[in-house]
Motif scaffolding. Structure first.
Motif, mmCIF file in Angstrom:
data_model
loop_
_atom_site.group_PDB
_atom_site.id
_atom_site.type_symbol
_atom_site.label_atom_id
_atom_site.label_comp_id
_atom_site.label_asym_id
_atom_site.label_seq_id
_atom_site.Cartn_x
_atom_site.Cartn_y
_atom_site.Cartn_z
ATOM 1 N N ASP A 25 0.848 -1.194 0.000
ATOM 2 C CA ASP A 25 0.000 0.000 0.000
ATOM 3 C C ASP A 25 0.882 1.243 0.000
ATOM 4 O OD1 ASP A 25 -2.520 -1.246 0.016
ATOM 5 O OD2 ASP A 25 -2.332 -1.655 2.157
ATOM 6 N N VAL A 26 0.827 1.982 -1.072
ATOM 7 C CA VAL A 26 1.669 3.167 -1.211
ATOM 8 C C VAL A 26 0.848 4.429 -0.936
ATOM 9 C CG1 VAL A 26 3.176 4.484 -2.750
ATOM 10 C CG2 VAL A 26 3.143 1.981 -2.873
ATOM 11 N N ARG A 27 -0.185 4.645 -1.750
ATOM 12 C CA ARG A 27 -1.073 5.805 -1.602
ATOM 13 C C ARG A 27 -0.271 7.100 -1.423
ATOM 14 N NH1 ARG A 27 -3.757 2.023 1.634
ATOM 15 N NH2 ARG A 27 -3.086 3.025 3.552
ATOM 16 N N SER A 28 0.664 7.284 -2.329
ATOM 17 C CA SER A 28 1.537 8.452 -2.242
ATOM 18 C C SER A 28 2.136 8.735 -3.615
ATOM 19 C CB SER A 28 2.659 8.196 -1.226
ATOM 20 O OG SER A 28 3.506 9.339 -1.108
ATOM 21 N N TRP A 29 2.747 9.912 -3.716
ATOM 22 C CA TRP A 29 3.456 10.284 -4.945
ATOM 23 C C TRP A 29 4.841 9.668 -4.950
ATOM 24 C CZ3 TRP A 29 1.536 12.544 -9.175
ATOM 25 C CH2 TRP A 29 0.325 13.239 -9.065
ATOM 26 N N LEU A 30 5.248 9.209 -6.108
ATOM 27 C CA LEU A 30 6.620 8.781 -6.338
ATOM 28 C C LEU A 30 7.224 9.691 -7.391
ATOM 29 C CD1 LEU A 30 5.355 6.187 -5.016
ATOM 30 C CD2 LEU A 30 6.985 4.870 -6.381
ATOM 31 N N LEU A 31 8.388 10.231 -7.094
ATOM 32 C CA LEU A 31 9.109 11.070 -8.035
ATOM 33 C C LEU A 31 10.228 10.257 -8.674
ATOM 34 C CD1 LEU A 31 9.393 14.369 -5.961
ATOM 35 C CD2 LEU A 31 7.578 13.650 -7.514
ATOM 36 N N PRO A 32 10.797 10.724 -9.785
ATOM 37 C CA PRO A 32 11.931 10.014 -10.373
ATOM 38 C C PRO A 32 13.008 9.763 -9.319
ATOM 39 C CG PRO A 32 11.181 11.707 -11.870
ATOM 40 C CD PRO A 32 10.400 11.894 -10.600
ATOM 41 N N GLY A 33 13.467 8.524 -9.228
ATOM 42 C CA GLY A 33 14.394 8.125 -8.178
ATOM 43 C C GLY A 33 13.713 7.352 -7.070
ATOM 44 N N HIS A 34 12.385 7.500 -6.952
ATOM 45 C CA HIS A 34 11.612 6.721 -5.998
ATOM 46 C C HIS A 34 11.211 5.386 -6.627
ATOM 47 C CE1 HIS A 34 10.149 10.486 -3.607
ATOM 48 N NE2 HIS A 34 11.392 10.146 -3.329
ATOM 49 N N GLY A 35 11.016 4.383 -5.788
ATOM 50 C CA GLY A 35 10.586 3.096 -6.300
ATOM 51 C C GLY A 35 10.486 2.068 -5.199
ATOM 52 N N VAL A 36 10.447 0.811 -5.609
ATOM 53 C CA VAL A 36 10.305 -0.292 -4.668
ATOM 54 C C VAL A 36 11.203 -1.433 -5.116
ATOM 55 C CG1 VAL A 36 8.323 -1.242 -5.924
ATOM 56 C CG2 VAL A 36 8.660 -1.819 -3.525
ATOM 57 N N GLN A 37 11.773 -2.153 -4.150
ATOM 58 C CA GLN A 37 12.652 -3.275 -4.433
ATOM 59 C C GLN A 37 12.130 -4.526 -3.723
ATOM 60 O OE1 GLN A 37 16.580 -3.346 -2.570
ATOM 61 N NE2 GLN A 37 17.475 -4.204 -4.433
ATOM 62 N N LEU A 38 12.138 -5.641 -4.465
ATOM 63 C CA LEU A 38 11.811 -6.936 -3.887
ATOM 64 C C LEU A 38 13.098 -7.745 -3.780
ATOM 65 C CD1 LEU A 38 9.673 -9.031 -2.977
ATOM 66 C CD2 LEU A 38 9.574 -9.788 -5.373
ATOM 67 N N ARG A 39 13.448 -8.142 -2.548
ATOM 68 C CA ARG A 39 14.657 -8.945 -2.324
ATOM 69 C C ARG A 39 14.271 -10.363 -1.919
ATOM 70 N NH1 ARG A 39 17.928 -7.256 2.031
ATOM 71 N NH2 ARG A 39 16.348 -5.908 2.978
ATOM 72 N N TRP A 40 15.181 -11.301 -2.188
ATOM 73 C CA TRP A 40 14.943 -12.677 -1.764
ATOM 74 C C TRP A 40 16.244 -13.338 -1.317
ATOM 75 C CZ3 TRP A 40 13.905 -11.019 -6.786
ATOM 76 C CH2 TRP A 40 14.816 -11.404 -7.759
ATOM 77 N N ARG A 41 16.074 -14.405 -0.566
ATOM 78 C CA ARG A 41 17.201 -15.183 -0.059
ATOM 79 C C ARG A 41 16.707 -16.600 0.245
ATOM 80 N NH1 ARG A 41 17.659 -13.066 6.282
ATOM 81 N NH2 ARG A 41 15.751 -14.106 6.999
ATOM 82 N N SER A 42 17.651 -17.524 0.341
ATOM 83 C CA SER A 42 17.302 -18.864 0.801
ATOM 84 C C SER A 42 17.018 -18.814 2.287
ATOM 85 C CB SER A 42 18.439 -19.840 0.525
ATOM 86 O OG SER A 42 18.648 -19.974 -0.869
#
Length: 402
Positions: free
Chosen positions: A380-397
């Motif tokens: 749930d973001v419900r916000s402004w994202l400007l260039p340079g903003h984003g989201v990352q999905l990480r994983w590991r064993s």
């Protein structure tokens, strides 16, 4: 901000000490006005009752005759201004100097003036201006700006084998103002410097940025993406009529490096702290593609402006990168971002754990724990994202705690 400016003009708010200073100034004006009225009244009485003799008395009498109207008029004007006109005049000036004047100026002028007054004059303010505006802001009413007020983002990960996976990104943009363009540009790079510079260096309003972190996989991954990208648009023709073209497989044409300067300003000139770049130095880490949107619209219509754009692209990535991300190419209001990583585990052992990082204004949207693929929530973001903003999905064993 404009409300604060209005209050400041009305003397209601300001820097510390501003209100007492304004009150003292008004008291002095009233004192001066009363003094002038008193002197004028005294001069008028003297003229009325004094019978001067010829000579210097007659000259003084004549001077008082000329002076008392000026004194009374000036004092009365000051009293009237302070009592009746000043408040109404300042209110009117505040009204005229707010939205109407701002709307009449170029967006870049407004933002640059504001940032320079707050941050201080700095060449780096240009990056903030471009990021907030979503473009250069050199046309009236933001005609060259790209701002999405409703953005939907879905990320899907599917393993190809034990080393590679396909990242499918589906994004839909709904633009605040119709984007006056009939071309769609794609920048693909594995160079982090270019990735962070393309948004501010691009002078074209509608584009997408693909970043492949693995330089060894860059060419193959981009070739894979070019053949898989699909695009759908809602648009206006030159007569202002609305149309919608469903998702199409694109025929992207690669731009020769000799023309890169037409698309990115840092190949023509210095761009702030980034020195002018040579296209020859980036032949291995940058590719540019373009698409004529009229090809999607069909032969019977021509595209004048884009209202809505949906893109779906699949990229080849390495599983051992340990993460993937989506980054806003221009200002986007995002309600939520969805993830589907259930097919990343090719063996079905359920051995992977996932973690969501967000680099946006509202940091509390990040998932604060490692979870299984089937437990990945919508972000749930419900916000402004400007260039340079984003989201990352990480994983590991999964850790083996023994």
């Amino acid at each position: 901000m404009l409300g604060a400016e209005r209050q400041l003009m009305l003397g209601q708010v300001g820097r510390p000490g501003a209100q007492p200073h304004a009150s003292r100034s008004r008291r002095r004006v009233r004192q001066i006005a009363l003094t002038l009225i008193s002197l004028g009244t005294a001069a008028l009485v003297s003229v009325a009752v004094w019978q001067p003799t010829p000579g210097w008395q007659a000259a003084l009498h004549r001077l008082l005759e000329l002076a008392f109207p000026v004194l009374l008029l000036t004092g009365g004007t000051l009293v009237g201004y302070e009592t009746y006109l000043r408040h109404r005049l300042v209110e009117e000036l505040a009204r005229l100097s707010s939205s109407r004047i701002v709307a009449a100026q170029l967006p870049q002028q407004v933002m640059k003036t504001f940032l320079d007054s707050i941050y201080g004059a700095n060449e780096a303010n240009r990056d903030v201006v471009t990021g907030v505006l979503g473009g250069e802001g050199l046309l009236p009413q933001g005609g060259d700006l790209t701002i999405s007020t409703d953005t939907k983002v879905d990320l899907e990960l599917r393993a190809v084998d034990h080393k590679l996976y396909h990242l499918t990104t589906s994004v839909t943009y709904s633009f605040k103002e119709n984007v006056r363009v009939d071309r769609f540009i794609v920048f693909a790079t594995c160079n982090a410097l270019l990735r962070d510079s393309i948004t501010s260096g691009c002078r074209l309003p509608l584009f997408e940025l693909w970043f492949v972190p693995d330089s060894a996989l860059f060419q193959d991954s981009v070739d894979d993406m070019v053949t898989a990208v699909r695009l759908g648009i809602s648009y206006l023709d030159h007569d202002g009529r609305h149309y919608a073209a469903p998702s199409h497989k694109l025929a992207l044409r690669e731009v020769k490096f000799q023309r890169w300067a037409d698309y990115l300003s840092f190949f023509r000139e210095d761009m702030g702290p980034l020195a002018k770049q040579s296209a020859h130095d980036h032949l291995g880490d940058l590719r540019i593609f373009e698409c004529d949107l009229n090809d999607i619209a069909g032969d019977e219509h021509t595209v004048s402006a884009i209202q809505r754009l949906s893109m779906r692209v699949t990229a080849l990535q390495r599983i051992n990168d340990g993460g993937c991300y989506w980054q806003a190419p221009y200002p986007c209001y995002v309600d939520r971002i969805t993830f589907d990583a259930r097919e990343l585990d090719i063996d079905g052992t359920n051995d992977l754990e996932f973690y969501i990082d967000s680099f946006i204004f509202r940091s509390n949207t990040a998932l604060a724990r490692w979870v299984k693929a089937e437990d990945l929530p919508d972000l749930d973001v419900r916000s402004w994202l400007l260039p340079g903003h984003g989201v990352q999905l990480r994983w590991r064993s999964k850790p083996d705690w023994g």
